[in-house]
Enzyme design. Structure first.
Site, PDB file in Angstrom:
ATOM      1  N   ARG A 162     -52.545 111.868  48.463  1.00 33.22           N
ATOM      2  CA  ARG A 162     -53.608 112.874  48.638  1.00 33.22           C
ATOM      3  C   ARG A 162     -53.031 114.235  49.045  1.00 33.22           C
ATOM      4  O   ARG A 162     -53.658 114.970  49.812  1.00 33.22           O
ATOM      5  CB  ARG A 162     -54.621 112.401  49.692  1.00 33.22           C
ATOM      6  CG  ARG A 162     -55.373 111.127  49.329  1.00 33.22           C
ATOM      7  CD  ARG A 162     -56.277 111.310  48.127  1.00 33.22           C
ATOM      8  NE  ARG A 162     -57.172 110.202  47.926  1.00 33.22           N
ATOM      9  CZ  ARG A 162     -56.875 109.106  47.193  1.00 33.22           C
ATOM     10  NH1 ARG A 162     -55.701 108.990  46.595  1.00 33.22           N
ATOM     11  NH2 ARG A 162     -57.777 108.142  47.051  1.00 33.22           N
ATOM     12  N   SER A 236     -64.200 109.379  49.830  1.00 33.59           N
ATOM     13  CA  SER A 236     -63.605 109.079  51.147  1.00 33.59           C
ATOM     14  C   SER A 236     -63.550 110.350  51.976  1.00 33.59           C
ATOM     15  O   SER A 236     -62.983 111.349  51.534  1.00 33.59           O
ATOM     16  CB  SER A 236     -62.171 108.559  50.990  1.00 33.59           C
ATOM     17  OG  SER A 236     -62.138 107.411  50.198  1.00 33.59           O
ATOM     18  N   GLU A 332     -59.926 113.946  54.691  1.00 38.91           N
ATOM     19  CA  GLU A 332     -59.427 114.136  53.323  1.00 38.91           C
ATOM     20  C   GLU A 332     -60.163 115.281  52.634  1.00 38.91           C
ATOM     21  O   GLU A 332     -59.605 116.036  51.844  1.00 38.91           O
ATOM     22  CB  GLU A 332     -59.609 112.837  52.521  1.00 38.91           C
ATOM     23  CG  GLU A 332     -58.869 112.835  51.202  1.00 38.91           C
ATOM     24  CD  GLU A 332     -59.702 112.279  50.065  1.00 38.91           C
ATOM     25  OE1 GLU A 332     -60.600 113.006  49.583  1.00 38.91           O
ATOM     26  OE2 GLU A 332     -59.443 111.137  49.657  1.00 38.91           O
TER      27      GLU A 332
END
Ligand code: FAD
Ligand code: EPU
Length: 337
Positions: A162, A236, A332
């Protein structure tokens, strides 16, 4: 090129947060992009694709630049591979379906991820055992200060879990205008991750194909992730934390069922969804927002919540997970304040 003033961004972000943009400019070519970069105040600029990984905290001063650069083309091919270039504004899932129709393999496990091709390298999107760094060849990006186009190789993007250089050292400096992928003409099926094999069995698929894998991934995703068209969310909200092995082992002593995966000799990745679930947050609702009842890693806006509501909830969750398990979670989603 279109240019709207004082427009609501509610339909431009999958969380459905109702803030406004002073200027909303949509560009469909690099020529339009370079022209509008020269005209706007670059200090007050937000680049937006599908708005599926942002949380808006306030009205946006200055310009929101919508990336609508289209086009898919074959740049090169040989017996085994095809190099396919897609405009940054192409919808990611439509690109995946296009590749499956052409029988080009490599991104079928990344089916149904919302957003644009241009944003995919930002956080090296990943799901079901594949990240785009596995199939990435190069990208072109326009430097915001100069309007010049620069090419970035896989290595130069500094991809991680990520992560990429565009979220770190080069944050806010480039708009990704196209991405070229190296895809396989002879597919290597990746079915070992998560529930893919079980889902293929349930679907009674005996002969694997990239389309069957795509359909299995779509089924799994639809069974636990909320559809942003129905319930506001950005996938998420937190990353899965990578922790020292000693911390993961201690957690396993107390909770043998805790989900933990080896990363290297020193660290393990924990499932943030499991931690948040175990801490009792799953399905909790606070008026018009809360934690998704089927996936504790996903925070949801049931309609009318503010960015601050969602952010404050995430802060409470961070503190609770730290106090209960000694684990620091990291957001995130990109917080736009
Ligand atoms: P946006 O939200 O528009 O932008 C994200 C960030 O990138 C912002 O900071 C923006 O300024 C910047 N940006 C956008 N485009 C450009 C560009 N062209 N150049 C430079 N900067 C740019 N992600 C995963 O990795 N795996 C998943 O499985 C996954 N599942 C999801 C499921 C759901 C239901 C949702 C809502 C989201 C999910 N996501 C997942 C997150 C999201 O889909 C990805 O991060 C996606 O790549 C975001 O694309 P976007 O175009 O919507 O980006
Ligand atoms: N879990 C729970 N309770 C929950 C949620 C998860 O116990 O409420 C457990 C599951 O049972 C499983 C483990 O946690 O043992 C992992 O769950 P899951 O397979 O659903 O995946 P995840 O780790 O929660 C990650 C990505 C997703 C990606 C999936 C599939 C991150 C931050 N998230 O989720 O990406 O789609 O794996 O590969 O890495 C996103 O980035 O927005 C996103 C959705």
């Amino acid at each position: 090129m279109s240019n709207l003033q004082n427009t609501s961004l509610k339909s431009y972000n999958t969380f459905g947060i109702d803030v406004s943009a002073e200027h909303l400019v949509s560009v469909e070519s690099t020529t339009e992009l370079v022209k509008s970069l020269a005209e706007i105040n670059q200090k007050e600029l937000l680049i937006l694709g599908g708005g599926s990984n942002v949380l808006f905290m306030n009205d946006i001063k200055g310009t929101v630049l919508l990336n609508r650069l289209a086009g898919i083309s074959v740049e090169d091919e040989n017996e085994n591979h095809v190099w396919v270039k897609a405009g940054g504004g192409v919808n990611w899932h439509e690109f995946v379906l296009h590749c499956i129709n052409e029988n080009w393999a490599g991104i079928e496990n990344l089916s149904l991820i919302p957003g644009s091709v241009g944003a995919a390298p930002m956080q090296n999107i990943g799901a079901y055992g594949v990240e785009i760094k596995n199939v990435f060849h190069e990208l072109e990006a326009v430097e915001i200060s100069s309007g010049k186009i620069k090419t970035f190789s896989n290595k130069e993007c500094q991809f991680g879990y990520r992560e990429s250089v565009f979220k770190r050292a080069l944050k806010g400096q480039f708009m990704i205008s196209s991405v070229t992928f190296k895809l396989d003409k002879k597919p290597v099926f990746k079915t070992s991750y998560g529930a893919i094999t079980a889902e293929l069995e349930r679907m009674k698929i005996e002969d694997f194909s990239i389309r069957a894998i795509s359909n299995a991934v779509i089924n799994i995703r639809q069974s636990k992730l909320p559809d942003p068209k129905v319930t506001g969310n950005a996938g998420s909200f937190f990353k899965n934390p990578v922790v020292p092995i000693s911390l993961a082992e201690n957690l396993k002593k107390d909770y043998p069922e805790a989900a933990a995966y080896p990363v290297d000799d020193n660290s393990m990745k924990l499932a943030a969804g499991w931690l948040i679930d175990k801490a009792g947050w799953k399905g909790k609702t606070f008026g018009n927002y809360g934690v998704h009842p089927k996936q504790a890693l996903v925070l949801v806006n049931y309609g009318g919540a503010t960015g601050q509501n969602i952010y404050d909830l995430s802060t409470e969750i961070l503190a609770d997970i730290k106090s209960k398990f000694g684990v620091e979670l990291e957001r995130e989603v990109n917080i736009i304040s």
